[in-house]
Scaffold this motif. Structure first.
Motif, mmCIF file in Angstrom:
data_model
loop_
_atom_site.group_PDB
_atom_site.id
_atom_site.type_symbol
_atom_site.label_atom_id
_atom_site.label_comp_id
_atom_site.label_asym_id
_atom_site.label_seq_id
_atom_site.Cartn_x
_atom_site.Cartn_y
_atom_site.Cartn_z
ATOM 1 N N ASN A 65 6.726 -3.405 8.852
ATOM 2 C CA ASN A 65 5.376 -2.866 8.716
ATOM 3 C C ASN A 65 4.933 -2.901 7.258
ATOM 4 O O ASN A 65 5.696 -3.277 6.369
ATOM 5 C CB ASN A 65 5.308 -1.447 9.295
ATOM 6 C CG ASN A 65 6.282 -0.513 8.624
ATOM 7 O OD1 ASN A 65 6.281 -0.366 7.415
ATOM 8 N ND2 ASN A 65 7.150 0.107 9.425
ATOM 9 N N SER A 66 3.701 -2.511 7.023
ATOM 10 C CA SER A 66 3.151 -2.572 5.676
ATOM 11 C C SER A 66 3.778 -1.536 4.743
ATOM 12 O O SER A 66 3.556 -1.577 3.542
ATOM 13 C CB SER A 66 1.633 -2.385 5.718
ATOM 14 O OG SER A 66 1.303 -1.136 6.288
ATOM 15 N N ASN A 67 4.579 -0.642 5.285
ATOM 16 C CA ASN A 67 5.238 0.368 4.466
ATOM 17 C C ASN A 67 6.624 -0.070 4.001
ATOM 18 O O ASN A 67 7.149 0.456 3.038
ATOM 19 C CB ASN A 67 5.343 1.680 5.254
ATOM 20 C CG ASN A 67 5.673 2.852 4.375
ATOM 21 O OD1 ASN A 67 5.107 3.010 3.308
ATOM 22 N ND2 ASN A 67 6.598 3.680 4.824
ATOM 23 N N ASN A 68 7.238 -1.049 4.699
ATOM 24 C CA ASN A 68 8.582 -1.473 4.311
ATOM 25 C C ASN A 68 8.642 -2.941 3.914
ATOM 26 O O ASN A 68 9.703 -3.545 3.889
ATOM 27 C CB ASN A 68 9.605 -1.154 5.411
ATOM 28 C CG ASN A 68 9.399 -1.964 6.671
ATOM 29 O OD1 ASN A 68 8.581 -2.864 6.739
ATOM 30 N ND2 ASN A 68 10.162 -1.634 7.698
ATOM 31 N N THR A 69 7.508 -3.523 3.585
ATOM 32 C CA THR A 69 7.470 -4.902 3.123
ATOM 33 C C THR A 69 7.170 -4.918 1.633
ATOM 34 O O THR A 69 6.807 -3.900 1.048
ATOM 35 C CB THR A 69 6.415 -5.719 3.898
ATOM 36 O OG1 THR A 69 6.554 -7.090 3.566
ATOM 37 C CG2 THR A 69 5.003 -5.261 3.575
ATOM 38 N N LYS A 70 7.307 -6.067 1.016
ATOM 39 C CA LYS A 70 7.017 -6.204 -0.414
ATOM 40 C C LYS A 70 5.507 -6.178 -0.624
ATOM 41 O O LYS A 70 4.771 -6.911 0.015
ATOM 42 C CB LYS A 70 7.576 -7.526 -0.941
ATOM 43 C CG LYS A 70 7.320 -7.754 -2.417
ATOM 44 C CD LYS A 70 7.723 -9.150 -2.842
ATOM 45 C CE LYS A 70 7.565 -9.403 -4.311
ATOM 46 N NZ LYS A 70 6.297 -9.056 -4.913
ATOM 47 N N LEU A 71 5.063 -5.321 -1.513
ATOM 48 C CA LEU A 71 3.654 -5.267 -1.870
ATOM 49 C C LEU A 71 3.437 -6.109 -3.120
ATOM 50 O O LEU A 71 4.239 -6.067 -4.051
ATOM 51 C CB LEU A 71 3.218 -3.825 -2.133
ATOM 52 C CG LEU A 71 3.330 -2.870 -0.951
ATOM 53 C CD1 LEU A 71 2.908 -1.464 -1.367
ATOM 54 C CD2 LEU A 71 2.474 -3.355 0.203
ATOM 55 N N LEU A 72 2.374 -6.899 -3.122
ATOM 56 C CA LEU A 72 2.075 -7.745 -4.269
ATOM 57 C C LEU A 72 1.431 -6.920 -5.375
ATOM 58 O O LEU A 72 0.618 -6.043 -5.114
ATOM 59 C CB LEU A 72 1.123 -8.870 -3.862
ATOM 60 C CG LEU A 72 1.606 -9.815 -2.752
ATOM 61 C CD1 LEU A 72 0.530 -10.850 -2.453
ATOM 62 C CD2 LEU A 72 2.901 -10.481 -3.124
ATOM 63 N N ASN A 73 1.794 -7.250 -6.619
ATOM 64 C CA ASN A 73 1.116 -6.606 -7.731
ATOM 65 C C ASN A 73 -0.137 -7.419 -8.080
ATOM 66 O O ASN A 73 -0.421 -8.446 -7.441
ATOM 67 C CB ASN A 73 2.056 -6.459 -8.938
ATOM 68 C CG ASN A 73 2.542 -7.795 -9.472
ATOM 69 O OD1 ASN A 73 1.827 -8.800 -9.426
ATOM 70 N ND2 ASN A 73 3.760 -7.820 -9.978
ATOM 71 N N LYS A 74 -0.890 -6.984 -9.056
ATOM 72 C CA LYS A 74 -2.159 -7.621 -9.406
ATOM 73 C C LYS A 74 -1.976 -9.105 -9.729
ATOM 74 O O LYS A 74 -2.727 -9.956 -9.240
ATOM 75 C CB LYS A 74 -2.794 -6.896 -10.586
ATOM 76 C CG LYS A 74 -4.118 -7.461 -11.020
ATOM 77 C CD LYS A 74 -4.677 -6.674 -12.190
ATOM 78 C CE LYS A 74 -5.950 -7.299 -12.718
ATOM 79 N NZ LYS A 74 -6.469 -6.543 -13.881
#
Length: 94
Positions: A65-74
């Motif tokens: 889910n969107s809580n346990n995946t890698k989030l992209l930085n700017k």
């Protein structure tokens, strides 16, 4: 002013994250590196193999889910967007 901001927590019914791949889908998902492919669910209606036989190796992944995946930085978002033809075309117009 940041002093005026008060964090009150999550509102009633507010989602914490979006489910991208359920536990059941993870059991059949094929990891293709940057994404998962989930084959169509073509199971029959014979539930004996699930309730009597079972499959201990069924699921080694957990929900994705969107809580346990890698989030992209700017910078990563900019890099990703710069790969889009639409963005390239608009920048070429300037």
């Amino acid at each position: 002013n940041k002093d005026d901001i008060k964090v009150i927590g999550i509102r009633h019914g507010e989602k914490m994250y979006e489910t991208l791949l359920t536990n059941e889908e993870c059991a059949k998902a094929i990891d293709l590196g940057g994404f998962y492919r989930v084959p169509a669910d073509n199971r029959g209606l014979n539930y004996d193999k699930y309730f009597k036989d079972g499959d201990a190796e069924r699921n080694k992944l957990t929900e994705f889910n969107s809580n346990n995946t890698k989030l992209l930085n700017k910078e990563e978002i900019i890099e990703k967007m710069m790969q889009l033809d639409y963005i390239k075309e608009r920048l070429a117009e300037e």
